[in-house]
Design a protein around this motif. Sequence first.
Motif, PDB file in Angstrom:
ATOM      1  N   GLN A   1      44.514 -11.095  49.184  1.00 53.88           N
ATOM      2  CA  GLN A   1      44.324 -11.595  47.825  1.00 53.88           C
ATOM      3  C   GLN A   1      42.845 -11.688  47.482  1.00 53.88           C
ATOM      4  OE1 GLN A   1      46.677 -15.280  48.446  1.00 53.88           O
ATOM      5  NE2 GLN A   1      47.871 -14.632  46.679  1.00 53.88           N
ATOM      6  N   LEU A   2      42.541 -11.337  46.248  1.00 52.59           N
ATOM      7  CA  LEU A   2      41.194 -11.515  45.689  1.00 52.59           C
ATOM      8  C   LEU A   2      41.318 -12.334  44.414  1.00 52.59           C
ATOM      9  CD1 LEU A   2      38.169 -10.926  45.250  1.00 52.59           C
ATOM     10  CD2 LEU A   2      38.820  -8.761  44.190  1.00 52.59           C
ATOM     11  N   PHE A   3      40.603 -13.452  44.350  1.00 53.49           N
ATOM     12  CA  PHE A   3      40.597 -14.323  43.175  1.00 53.49           C
ATOM     13  C   PHE A   3      39.196 -14.328  42.563  1.00 53.49           C
ATOM     14  CE2 PHE A   3      43.709 -16.009  46.148  1.00 53.49           C
ATOM     15  CZ  PHE A   3      44.819 -16.248  45.350  1.00 53.49           C
ATOM     16  N   TYR A   4      39.138 -14.386  41.233  1.00 49.02           N
ATOM     17  CA  TYR A   4      37.866 -14.596  40.555  1.00 49.02           C
ATOM     18  C   TYR A   4      38.142 -15.079  39.141  1.00 49.02           C
ATOM     19  CZ  TYR A   4      38.565 -10.184  38.093  1.00 49.02           C
ATOM     20  OH  TYR A   4      39.071  -9.183  37.313  1.00 49.02           O
ATOM     21  N   ARG A   5      37.086 -15.435  38.422  1.00 47.04           N
ATOM     22  CA  ARG A   5      37.225 -15.934  37.058  1.00 47.04           C
ATOM     23  C   ARG A   5      36.279 -15.188  36.121  1.00 47.04           C
ATOM     24  NH1 ARG A   5      39.609 -21.089  36.124  1.00 47.04           N
ATOM     25  NH2 ARG A   5      40.611 -21.899  38.009  1.00 47.04           N
ATOM     26  N   ALA A   6      36.684 -15.140  34.870  1.00 48.05           N
ATOM     27  CA  ALA A   6      35.860 -14.581  33.803  1.00 48.05           C
ATOM     28  C   ALA A   6      36.165 -15.359  32.530  1.00 48.05           C
ATOM     29  CB  ALA A   6      36.125 -13.102  33.621  1.00 48.05           C
ATOM     30  N   SER A   7      35.323 -15.221  31.525  1.00 50.38           N
ATOM     31  CA  SER A   7      35.539 -15.937  30.264  1.00 50.38           C
ATOM     32  C   SER A   7      35.286 -15.008  29.084  1.00 50.38           C
ATOM     33  CB  SER A   7      34.625 -17.164  30.176  1.00 50.38           C
ATOM     34  OG  SER A   7      33.268 -16.794  30.305  1.00 50.38           O
ATOM     35  N   LEU A   8      35.981 -15.284  27.989  1.00 50.98           N
ATOM     36  CA  LEU A   8      35.792 -14.511  26.765  1.00 50.98           C
ATOM     37  C   LEU A   8      34.486 -14.907  26.098  1.00 50.98           C
ATOM     38  CD1 LEU A   8      39.374 -14.735  25.202  1.00 50.98           C
ATOM     39  CD2 LEU A   8      38.452 -12.959  26.690  1.00 50.98           C
TER      40      LEU A   8
END
Length: 571
Positions: A333-340
Amino acid sequence: MNKSIFKLFGMSALVLSAILGGLSIADRPLVLEAHALSREQEKGVHLLGDGPASILIKGNAEQSLLNKSFRVYQLFHAENSQNQDSINYSWNLDTKAAIQKLVGQALNKAADQVHEYEAIDYIQSLNNEGHYADFRYFMETLRTELNATSKSVRNVTIESVDENNQARLEGLPFGYYLLDETSSSGTHSANSLCMVSTANPTSEIHIKSDYPELIKKIFEDDQNVGWNDIGDHEIGQSIPYKFESRIPDLNGYTTYTVQFQDRMDEALDFDPSSIEVKIGDYTLQKGEWVLEQNVDGDSFRITIPDLKAIVDREFASGLDGENGHNEYGQKLQLFYRASLNAKAIDRGLEGIENHVRLVYTNDPDSNNAQGWGSTPWDSVVSYTYHIQGKKVNEKDRPLEGASFLLFEDAACTRQVYVEKDGERFIVSQEANDQSIQSGANGDFLIGGLDQGTYYLKEIKAPEGYRQLLDPIEIEIKPTFVADRNKYTAQGEGLLDLSAGAKIKTFYSGLLNEEAQDLLVDVSQTKIGLSIVNKAGILLPYTGSYLTLGMIVFGCGLSLLAYKTIKKHEKE
């Protein structure tokens, strides 16, 4: 994300099949390309020659055989006795040297001294039980040798299958066969070895392909949806993403490299500090994966240089010390975050997409760039919504100078902050004192909203107008496709958008509550809202004719009252 099974990574598929009967056939040192019969003929049939034998390949329920490729090696010729009681194997000159070499090493004798009977007896003596079967190891090694030396390999790409996801290889001479499974994209995958019956000229092979699913998901925090392919979010909101796969069979590899390649819409801002890579319950340390950003059109790449070494170290309970083979299948699994960001306002129905693919070592025999493969690109999408507001009076004249604040709750305690961006007011995750203001034409735009209910409170009315005391309740309702786990691309997730508003006003001593269905431009994910301030009624003032009349009327009433009182006193 489309949930079809993608060819991810792995080793060679080795399927050993014995096909016997009739008389032995002479060697054919040629490369033969198989082709499917025409559509008017039987589906799934692929001709490899004019021989009497065939191999029936059975695919898994969720893994279509279409476009899978195989190398077909005839290890031995085979001849049945007339009454089918006995089988005799003989050398195939094209594969003889490779078999002699490996059997000779095992028996500690010169390769050219290995007789066909010794080779056959040795192969039959090998243990064919369990994951670490000696038979399987021998065939994996033989496959490697044949890939380098064989001249009569038959190459097959499955161009059609029957209604049961099966393909038949026909026109083969009777013999003992090794099938090395590959894919059209160059993928090797270590699957199963299958020894089939030798009493019949037709052999059946069930392919147990070690192709895990490549799953990319986005987290939707509304309506208890959770992980799926489609979401909607506020601008600036931290959005979780994940890639999920499974460690394939890595036996046969010295090292194994895998690289996630991600391409984000420019309306997304990547957060490198949020990266987390896990194998099972083990979290990889930063030195075990490498991050690159803005490389050849990719927003970022995350490379695990030696996946096999990490798995063998952290999951050593299945490791066979003698052979160095391990049990695989752990979750990767690879988790990450991004935002608009503010560019999301211009995306509309097409949404803000994020694409990923996996590049991986695909050939245990190759130590160069040719030994790489990749999956197709897979996509997830996010949407965001906007309110196009207009402040007017009851004559539809635009009103400048109204100010508003936006809240999440009816009590107006949880503010949704905004930042001014030209004539637009963009949702912000940072606290500030910026209000939303109507311009000279009465317009204002609030960009970057999620689905759900918001409350727009007027804190300052236009000059000369009464302020609305109660907040306007606005509900945003998107409609998505029924299956949110099969998104492909470009606006196929959002089907419709609707919105409603509840507005309370108090004029002329009357409280009025009005529910409105708001106009929506689905293509722009934009919602129209008109807010009316009625002109107030003027109160009387000194010097007007009305005032004079009121004074005269008041004096008359006073005189009448005085006379009435005097009359009562005399009586």
